[in-house]
Design a protein around this motif. Structure first.
Motif, mmCIF file in Angstrom:
data_model
loop_
_atom_site.group_PDB
_atom_site.id
_atom_site.type_symbol
_atom_site.label_atom_id
_atom_site.label_comp_id
_atom_site.label_asym_id
_atom_site.label_seq_id
_atom_site.Cartn_x
_atom_site.Cartn_y
_atom_site.Cartn_z
ATOM 1 N N ILE A 146 5.931 12.016 -1.210
ATOM 2 C CA ILE A 146 6.665 10.814 -1.269
ATOM 3 C C ILE A 146 8.356 10.849 -1.050
ATOM 4 O O ILE A 146 8.332 11.261 -2.048
ATOM 5 N N ASN A 172 0.934 -1.363 0.122
ATOM 6 C CA ASN A 172 -0.116 0.126 -0.272
ATOM 7 C C ASN A 172 0.633 1.549 -0.443
ATOM 8 O O ASN A 172 0.126 2.205 -0.775
ATOM 9 N N HIS A 173 1.928 1.033 0.050
ATOM 10 C CA HIS A 173 3.052 2.138 0.743
ATOM 11 C C HIS A 173 3.960 2.094 -0.499
ATOM 12 O O HIS A 173 5.225 3.171 0.326
ATOM 13 N N GLU A 174 4.353 1.550 -1.235
ATOM 14 C CA GLU A 174 5.994 1.362 -2.045
ATOM 15 C C GLU A 174 5.419 0.959 -3.477
ATOM 16 O O GLU A 174 4.261 -0.464 -3.227
#
Length: 325
Positions: A259, A18-20
């Protein structure tokens, strides 16, 4: 990739979590060199940042590859072009060295292009020490690492006369800084190693020679080869079997709002040269990328090369007055 029909570059986005995410750009070298990659990344970050803010995306009109080709054609009609050609022909008028690294396998004719790459990090601390040592004699990090690599080649070949290829940006030389295309030119840097010199003294001498080469970088490698009339050998690379390059700071001006990013390059399964050492880095650190012809070298040999070179860099950083011998 089909050079006639395209596409000449592709992009992929892979969700790892979800974050990469992994965003991959695949481009044909004929349309983009290392300098071009930096331009593409900068434009990409500008477009991304504008998009997430809901702003209109505005980029300045870039110079075209045709502009670069016309500039090169105009340059060939100048007196500077003739003096540039004379510089290189004079450099090789007495001798054209053949760099002959000891290999694990016999050379075959025609030569193989199969290759692989081994990546080894170098610490920021060591890099900063080398920058500092080079700066004391007016040398850049490029020249410092290049000089160290030449001494390393001397240690492996026992040849006092060497040639190392150094890629140079055609965009910078022509003043067309925003051109995306393959504008790189290969400078065949000739050197003579005097083992009685200290590394610092060698670097000081080499600094001026490398600057001279940069001042005369607009004669293309292909044009020089034609003028030198070097006998071809299908088992060997003509003039420059060994290449050194540095790609530091390619994403120095790249920011993606909200990011974090890390820039990496994918290794190729083929290699044009016997040995290609690329020092690459970003805000996150530095890597020595050793690309080599697997028809000539075992991976263990290249791994040992890196260890020896890394040890040499540490010695230079701790005592640049150490004798080359």
């Amino acid at each position: 990739m089909d050079l006639k029909e395209g596409p000449l570059f592709k992009v992929y986005l892979h969700k790892l979590s979800n974050h990469e995410h992994l965003f991959t750009i695949i481009k044909h070298h004929v349309i983009a060199d290392g300098w071009s990659s930096g331009i593409m990344l900068e434009d990409l970050s500008k477009m991304y940042n504008a998009y997430i803010k809901g702003e209109s995306i505005t980029l300045f009109k870039a110079a075209q590859l045709s502009d670069y080709a016309l500039e090169q054609a105009r340059f060939k009609l100048t007196k500077t072009y003739q003096s540039t050609e004379d510089f290189w022909l004079n450099l090789y008028k007495d001798q054209v060295p053949v760099v002959d690294l000891p290999t694990d396998f016999p050379r075959t004719s025609p030569r193989s292009y199969k290759g692989m790459r081994m990546d080894h990090p170098i610490s920021k601390e060591l890099l900063e020490q080398l920058k500092s040592r080079g700066a004391k004699v007016g040398g850049s990090l490029v020249t410092t690492l290049l000089a160290a690599f030449e001494v390393f080649l001397y240690a492996k070949t026992k040849q006092e006369n060497l040639v190392v290829g150094l890629p140079a940006s055609g965009q910078a030389a022509s003043g067309l800084f925003d051109v995306v295309g393959h504008c790189v030119n290969l400078l065949p840097l000739k050197t003579t190693i005097d083992k009685n010199l200290s590394f610092s003294a060698y670097l000081k001498k080499r600094k001026n020679e490398v600057l001279d080469a940069y001042d005369h970088q607009r004669l293309t490698f292909g044009e020089l080869i034609k003028k030198l009339y070097i006998q071809r050998d299908s088992a060997r690379i003509t003039l420059v079997p060994v290449i050194f390059n540095i790609d530091m700071g390619m994403d120095q001006q790249v920011r993606f709002d909200g990011i974090e990013h890390k820039l990496t390059s994918n290794p190729r399964a083929y290699e044009s040269f016997d040995l290609y050492l690329n020092a690459t880095g970003s805000k996150n650190g530095a890597i020595l990328e050793w690309s080599f012809n697997t028809g000539l070298f075992e991976p263990e040999t290249i791994r040992a090369y890196h260890q020896d070179f890394h040890t040499m860099l540490e010695k230079i950083a701790s005592n640049p007055e150490i004798a080359i011998a």
